[in-house]
Design a protein around this motif. Sequence first.
Motif, PDB file in Angstrom:
ATOM      1  N   GLY A   1     -25.425  78.419 -82.656  1.00 55.92           N
ATOM      2  CA  GLY A   1     -24.248  77.661 -82.560  1.00 55.92           C
ATOM      3  C   GLY A   1     -24.610  76.233 -81.861  1.00 55.92           C
ATOM      4  O   GLY A   1     -24.140  75.248 -82.318  1.00 55.92           O
ATOM      5  N   TYR A   2     -25.235  76.406 -80.878  1.00 54.74           N
ATOM      6  CA  TYR A   2     -25.445  75.191 -80.234  1.00 54.74           C
ATOM      7  C   TYR A   2     -26.651  74.224 -81.002  1.00 54.74           C
ATOM      8  O   TYR A   2     -26.265  73.063 -81.017  1.00 54.74           O
ATOM      9  CB  TYR A   2     -26.481  75.540 -79.032  1.00 54.74           C
ATOM     10  CG  TYR A   2     -26.914  74.354 -77.911  1.00 54.74           C
ATOM     11  CD1 TYR A   2     -26.327  73.761 -77.167  1.00 54.74           C
ATOM     12  CD2 TYR A   2     -28.474  74.010 -78.203  1.00 54.74           C
ATOM     13  CE1 TYR A   2     -26.732  72.597 -76.467  1.00 54.74           C
ATOM     14  CE2 TYR A   2     -28.849  72.841 -77.352  1.00 54.74           C
ATOM     15  CZ  TYR A   2     -27.990  72.206 -76.392  1.00 54.74           C
ATOM     16  OH  TYR A   2     -28.574  71.334 -75.927  1.00 54.74           O
TER      17      TYR A   2
ATOM     18  N   LYS B   1     -16.326  73.298 -69.756  1.00 58.61           N
ATOM     19  CA  LYS B   1     -14.820  73.501 -69.767  1.00 58.61           C
ATOM     20  C   LYS B   1     -14.559  74.898 -70.329  1.00 58.61           C
ATOM     21  O   LYS B   1     -13.816  75.750 -69.882  1.00 58.61           O
ATOM     22  CB  LYS B   1     -13.941  72.340 -70.350  1.00 58.61           C
ATOM     23  CG  LYS B   1     -12.635  72.674 -70.232  1.00 58.61           C
ATOM     24  CD  LYS B   1     -11.888  71.493 -70.912  1.00 58.61           C
ATOM     25  CE  LYS B   1     -12.238  69.984 -70.644  1.00 58.61           C
ATOM     26  NZ  LYS B   1     -11.657  69.128 -71.329  1.00 58.61           N
ATOM     27  N   PHE B   2     -15.217  75.182 -71.572  1.00 62.28           N
ATOM     28  CA  PHE B   2     -15.054  76.244 -72.335  1.00 62.28           C
ATOM     29  C   PHE B   2     -15.428  77.317 -71.433  1.00 62.28           C
ATOM     30  O   PHE B   2     -14.701  78.756 -71.286  1.00 62.28           O
ATOM     31  CB  PHE B   2     -15.594  76.359 -73.632  1.00 62.28           C
ATOM     32  CG  PHE B   2     -15.754  77.667 -74.377  1.00 62.28           C
ATOM     33  CD1 PHE B   2     -14.463  78.045 -74.906  1.00 62.28           C
ATOM     34  CD2 PHE B   2     -16.909  78.177 -74.390  1.00 62.28           C
ATOM     35  CE1 PHE B   2     -14.456  79.137 -75.803  1.00 62.28           C
ATOM     36  CE2 PHE B   2     -16.725  79.604 -75.155  1.00 62.28           C
ATOM     37  CZ  PHE B   2     -15.820  80.026 -75.814  1.00 62.28           C
TER      38      PHE B   2
ATOM     39  N   ASN C   1     -17.420  71.410 -80.334  1.00 58.87           N
ATOM     40  CA  ASN C   1     -18.384  72.615 -79.878  1.00 58.87           C
ATOM     41  C   ASN C   1     -18.083  73.872 -80.511  1.00 58.87           C
ATOM     42  O   ASN C   1     -18.334  74.724 -79.909  1.00 58.87           O
ATOM     43  CB  ASN C   1     -18.478  72.580 -78.289  1.00 58.87           C
ATOM     44  CG  ASN C   1     -19.197  71.377 -77.699  1.00 58.87           C
ATOM     45  OD1 ASN C   1     -19.890  70.681 -78.524  1.00 58.87           O
ATOM     46  ND2 ASN C   1     -19.152  71.178 -76.500  1.00 58.87           N
ATOM     47  N   PHE C   2     -17.238  73.886 -81.836  1.00 59.33           N
ATOM     48  CA  PHE C   2     -17.008  75.169 -82.212  1.00 59.33           C
ATOM     49  C   PHE C   2     -18.397  76.259 -82.497  1.00 59.33           C
ATOM     50  O   PHE C   2     -18.320  77.329 -82.220  1.00 59.33           O
ATOM     51  CB  PHE C   2     -16.491  74.806 -83.488  1.00 59.33           C
ATOM     52  CG  PHE C   2     -16.339  76.257 -84.432  1.00 59.33           C
ATOM     53  CD1 PHE C   2     -15.029  77.141 -83.985  1.00 59.33           C
ATOM     54  CD2 PHE C   2     -17.135  76.717 -85.414  1.00 59.33           C
ATOM     55  CE1 PHE C   2     -14.811  78.188 -84.689  1.00 59.33           C
ATOM     56  CE2 PHE C   2     -16.713  78.015 -85.967  1.00 59.33           C
ATOM     57  CZ  PHE C   2     -15.705  78.653 -85.729  1.00 59.33           C
ATOM     58  N   GLY C   3     -19.628  75.618 -82.908  1.00 57.36           N
ATOM     59  CA  GLY C   3     -20.597  76.570 -83.330  1.00 57.36           C
ATOM     60  C   GLY C   3     -20.844  77.368 -82.048  1.00 57.36           C
ATOM     61  O   GLY C   3     -21.156  78.299 -81.804  1.00 57.36           O
ATOM     62  N   THR C   4     -21.102  76.345 -80.673  1.00 57.15           N
ATOM     63  CA  THR C   4     -21.569  76.967 -79.497  1.00 57.15           C
ATOM     64  C   THR C   4     -20.515  77.959 -79.032  1.00 57.15           C
ATOM     65  O   THR C   4     -20.806  79.056 -78.511  1.00 57.15           O
ATOM     66  CB  THR C   4     -21.849  75.864 -78.435  1.00 57.15           C
ATOM     67  OG1 THR C   4     -22.787  75.058 -78.879  1.00 57.15           O
ATOM     68  CG2 THR C   4     -22.225  76.505 -77.206  1.00 57.15           C
ATOM     69  N   ASN C   5     -19.176  77.502 -79.161  1.00 56.21           N
ATOM     70  CA  ASN C   5     -18.371  78.324 -78.358  1.00 56.21           C
ATOM     71  C   ASN C   5     -18.009  79.623 -79.261  1.00 56.21           C
ATOM     72  O   ASN C   5     -17.787  80.913 -78.605  1.00 56.21           O
ATOM     73  CB  ASN C   5     -16.916  77.469 -78.625  1.00 56.21           C
ATOM     74  CG  ASN C   5     -16.761  76.283 -77.609  1.00 56.21           C
ATOM     75  OD1 ASN C   5     -17.638  76.319 -76.632  1.00 56.21           O
ATOM     76  ND2 ASN C   5     -15.746  75.637 -77.976  1.00 56.21           N
TER      77      ASN C   5
END
Length: 439
Positions: free
Chosen positions: A22-23, A204-205, A361-365
């Motif tokens: 994801g990153y 933040k996430f 940052n959807f992929g990382t999250n």
Amino acid sequence: MQVNAISIAGELGMYLPVPLFGYICDKMGPGKLSILSSGFFGPAYLLAAYAFVHKLPYQVMVIAFVAIGSGTSSMYFAGVTTCAKNFTGNRGIALSLPIAAFGLSSLWLSQLISRIFVDSVTGELMIGNIFLCFSGFLVLIGLSGAVGLNVIDETEEALSAAEREGLLEAGSNGPVYGGIGGNDAISITDSDDQKAWVNRETRKFLSDKTMWWFAAGVFLVTGPGEAFINNMGALIQTLYPPQTALGRVNPVDPATHVSIVAITSTAARVTAGLLGDWLAPSDTTNSDNGAPAPRKFSCSRMTLLFLSALLMCSGQLFVALGFAQEHGERFWVVSSFIGAGYGAVFCLAPTVVSVVWGTENFGTNWGIVTMTPALGATVFGLIFAQGYDSHAGAGGFCWGQECYANSFTIMAGSVLLALVGWAWCWKGVGGWRSRGVVV
């Protein structure tokens, strides 16, 4: 034992590295991740073919399937992240379609394999040839994705969103979720933050307590779903006495119920995506900037998520209470309820992540959250195995309600516990509703 080791290796390769994939997708784009999937699939399936044909130690096949699982995960994330970032106005259906296709791929490939890769003399599958075909086919798919998977005008859309939020919340120092806002708008143009390994939005996430509650809920729901799918064959065997006792074969066909799970899961994913977009309440906070008017009837995606989890819980209780014991004609209730609930949850959960924490940052999250199904499958699979083994006879075979009643009761309780955590995320103190996030 060897088959289980290879299967577990594939799952570990699929789930454990997903935050990294994801990153990569967020930092370098989905096209690069699609190329990476080709780099996993090509050599891995070649190694698997060579190991099978030359009868190498099964540990070699384990190594191959770790890489195959990583290739599967990276290709999945490349497709899902592209849709999440490009179609923010209809993110439910945009996410549900690639996720549904991900589940359907095994169905059409199994049908194709059973008709083409069969030895005309022995009638056996030509496994080595199948692996060779997959090696070339998936390399081509990965390279095609490198060309076709692109995030369109991501920077311009992010800047536009930042400008709108900045006008509405200028001077606000508090966190704004579900978009980019307030003083955090500078993160779009802050090159130092963008170059950092973990940027401001990801920090933040990770520091958001509701994220951990939500991820725990995903673990508590998807774990039992994965455990049911992985152990459905063993569960079906417990419904009737061994063949030697009655002189007849168990009337429940596991292959039929595998198909039922796949079909209901796929249908539920698409339906959940459509309903999520169609019924989700409108965000009226930006009504001066062209936001849609409030709908006369709306239904939060969280409500749909609760209903999906309850559907799965109903199937688990149906098993635990023994309603299918020696009544195999009723087992379709179990496979369809758990299949549909599991499929809908796997569509709605990433949609909620994209709504609450944005798509930058959807992929990382989502990669961080989606590690939980692998852990859940292991934990709840062990719970089922312990219950089965504790009542198994001398031959290691178990039949009767006591083989599974306790484990499926625990699974049903796990789903209910997840609903409590999700409710706290949504409506609890400091939850999404109090922040003004429209889910």
